[in-house]
Design an enzyme around this catalytic site. Structure first.
Site, PDB file in Angstrom:
ATOM      1  N   LYS A  54     -54.149 -15.829 -32.041  1.00 21.20           N
ATOM      2  CA  LYS A  54     -53.844 -15.036 -31.397  1.00 21.20           C
ATOM      3  C   LYS A  54     -53.221 -13.154 -31.957  1.00 21.20           C
ATOM      4  O   LYS A  54     -53.862 -12.695 -31.817  1.00 21.20           O
ATOM      5  CB  LYS A  54     -52.257 -15.546 -30.287  1.00 21.20           C
ATOM      6  CG  LYS A  54     -52.500 -16.196 -29.411  1.00 21.20           C
ATOM      7  CD  LYS A  54     -51.688 -16.914 -28.449  1.00 21.20           C
ATOM      8  CE  LYS A  54     -52.197 -18.210 -27.898  1.00 21.20           C
ATOM      9  NZ  LYS A  54     -50.566 -18.508 -27.117  1.00 21.20           N
ATOM     10  N   GLN A  98     -44.314 -18.014 -26.751  1.00 20.36           N
ATOM     11  CA  GLN A  98     -44.956 -19.142 -26.784  1.00 20.36           C
ATOM     12  C   GLN A  98     -44.050 -20.352 -26.547  1.00 20.36           C
ATOM     13  O   GLN A  98     -43.188 -20.745 -26.909  1.00 20.36           O
ATOM     14  CB  GLN A  98     -45.012 -19.490 -28.460  1.00 20.36           C
ATOM     15  CG  GLN A  98     -46.083 -20.597 -29.011  1.00 20.36           C
ATOM     16  CD  GLN A  98     -47.696 -21.025 -28.453  1.00 20.36           C
ATOM     17  OE1 GLN A  98     -48.247 -19.691 -28.665  1.00 20.36           O
ATOM     18  NE2 GLN A  98     -48.073 -21.640 -28.372  1.00 20.36           N
ATOM     19  N   ASP A 121     -49.979 -14.135 -20.057  1.00 23.10           N
ATOM     20  CA  ASP A 121     -49.903 -15.737 -19.595  1.00 23.10           C
ATOM     21  C   ASP A 121     -50.408 -15.979 -17.856  1.00 23.10           C
ATOM     22  O   ASP A 121     -51.225 -17.256 -17.638  1.00 23.10           O
ATOM     23  CB  ASP A 121     -49.106 -16.076 -20.116  1.00 23.10           C
ATOM     24  CG  ASP A 121     -49.422 -17.017 -21.383  1.00 23.10           C
ATOM     25  OD1 ASP A 121     -50.581 -17.309 -22.050  1.00 23.10           O
ATOM     26  OD2 ASP A 121     -48.271 -17.065 -22.330  1.00 23.10           O
TER      27      ASP A 121
END
Ligand code: NAP
Length: 291
Positions: A54, A98, A121
Site C-alpha cells: 500500500k 490494518q 476503507d
C-alpha cells in the site's frame, strides 16, 4: 472455455495511472500532496506485506504515505491517541488501520474512532449508513473495485439479476448495496440460504465472497452470466478463488481470474478513495464519478 477473462490487473493499472495524474494536479492546486496514513500493530507477516505494498502504491501515485508501525503489545489508549493525532493532522486525508489487530485490542472501538471523512476503507458505520441511504461517503475498496469491473464489462447494470454470496461488512453487504443503487435486483445469499444453486441459476451477475475454494460450480450458472470472484484461498501454496474456474469459464460470459481479477482493484480503489478524501478535505472540486 467460452468466457471472456476480466483483466482486473490491467483495469487496476489504468485506475492507478488516472489517480496518479489527478493527484499531481491536486498537489499543484493544494500546495501539498494527498496523504494516506497506514497503521500497523504487531508483526503479522501477511499484514506487513499488505502495508508495504500500500505504501509503495501510494508513493507511485504521487501521494504521501505515512506509515506508523507499533509494537504488538501496544495498548488501546496509545493506539486511540495515534488515531486522534491522525484525525487532526491536515496532511493526512485517509487513515487505514490494518486488520486484524492483536487480540487484546478492541478493533471496533479503533475503527469507530477514525473520522468518517478520513475513513478511506469505508468501514465506519457512518459510511455504511451513507452507502445504505445514497449519501456521498466512502465505499469499502473491494466491492467498489468489483462494481467498477462490472460496469466496465456490462455498461448499464439496471434491471439485472444479481446474486451476492457472502454477507460480510467489508464485502458482501456493501456489494449488495452498490448493486441495489445501480438498479440491479439483488439477492444476498449466506450460509443459511436454501437452494443456493437455484438462486445462482437466475443471476446475470454473480459475486462470490465466501472464503471457500472452488465453492461455486459452473453447472449452477446461467449461461452467459458475469462472474466476479472475490475469494482468495490458499490451496497447496497456490491462490485460488471461491469459484471453480474451469467449469465456470465454460458457462459464464465473463469471469475474473484469481489471482489477477478483483485483488489488484482493492489497492487501486484505496488510492482512489484517498484522492477523493483529499479533494473533499481541501474543498477542491473533483468529478468523482469519472475517476
Ligand atoms: P467472511 O467475513 O468470512 O464472510 C464469508 C461469508 O460467506 C459469510 O457471510 C458466510 O455466511 C458466507 N458463507 C460461508 N459458507 C457459506 C455457504 N456454504 N453458503 C453460502 N454462504 C456461505 O469473508 P469476507 O471477509 O467477506 O471474505 C470473503 C472472501 O473474499 C475470502 O476468501 C477473502 O479472503 C476474500 N477477500 C478478498 C479481498 C480482495 O481484495 N480480493 C478482500 C476481502 C476479502 P454467514 O454470514 O451466514 O456465516
Amino acid at each position: 472455455m467460452t468466457a471472456e477473462i476480466i483483466d482486473g490487473k490491467a483495469f487496476a493499472a489504468g485506475l492507478r495511472a488516472r489517480v496518479g495524474d489527478v493527484a499531481a494536479a491536486f498537489e499543484a492546486a493544494a500546495g501539498r500532496k494527498a496523504g494516506l496514513a497506514v497503521v500497523l500493530v504487531g508483526e503479522d507477516p501477511a499484514s506487513a506485506v499488505y502495508v508495504r505494498s500500500k505504501g509503495k502504491a501510494t508513493l507511485a501515485a504521487n501521494m504521501a504515505s505515512f506509515e506508523h508501525k507499533l509494537p504488538a503489545d501496544t495498548d488501546q489508549a496509545t493506539l486511540i491517541a495515534l488515531v486522534d493525532r491522525l484525525n487532526a493532522d491536515g496532511k493526512v486525508d485517509g487513515i487505514l488501520v490494518q486488520l486484524p489487530l492483536p487480540k487484546h485490542l478492541d478493533e471496533q472501538a479503533v475503527l469507530l474512532r477514525i473520522s468518517p471523512d478520513k475513513d478511506v476503507d469505508g468501514f465506519h458505520p457512518v459510511n455504511a449508513g451513507r452507502l445504505a441511504t445514497g449519501m456521498p461517503g466512502f465505499v469499502p475498496c473491494t466491492p467498489l473495485g468489483c462494481l467498477m469491473l462490472l460496469k466496465d464489462q456490462l455498461g448499464d447494470l439496471s434491471g439485472k439479476e444479481a446474486v451476492v454470496i457472502g454477507r460480510s461488512n467489508i464485502v458482501g453487504k456493501p456489494m449488495a448495496a452498490l448493486l441495489t443503487a445501480a438498479s440491479c435486483t439483488v439477492t444476498l445469499a449466506h450460509s443459511r440460504t436454501r437452494d443456493l444453486p437455484g438462486h445462482v441459476s437466475r443471476a446475470d451477475i454473480v459475486v462470490a465472497a465466501v472464503g471457500r475454494a472452488g465453492f461455486v460450480k459452473g453447472e449452477w450458472l446461467k449461461p452467459g452470466a458475469t462472474v466476479i470472484d472475490v475469494g482468495i484461498n490458499r490451496v497447496d501454496g497456490a491462490l485460488t478463488g471461491d469459484v471453480e474456474f474451469d467449469s465456470a469459464a465454460s458457462v459464464a460470459g465473463a469471469i475474473t481470474p484469481v489471482p489477477g481479477g478483483v485483488g489488484p482493484m482493492t489497492i487501486a480503489c484505496l488510492l482512489r478513495n484517498t484522492l477523493v478524501a483529499a479533494h473533499r478535505n481541501a474543498g477542491i472540486a473533483l468529478d468523482e464519478a469519472a475517476l
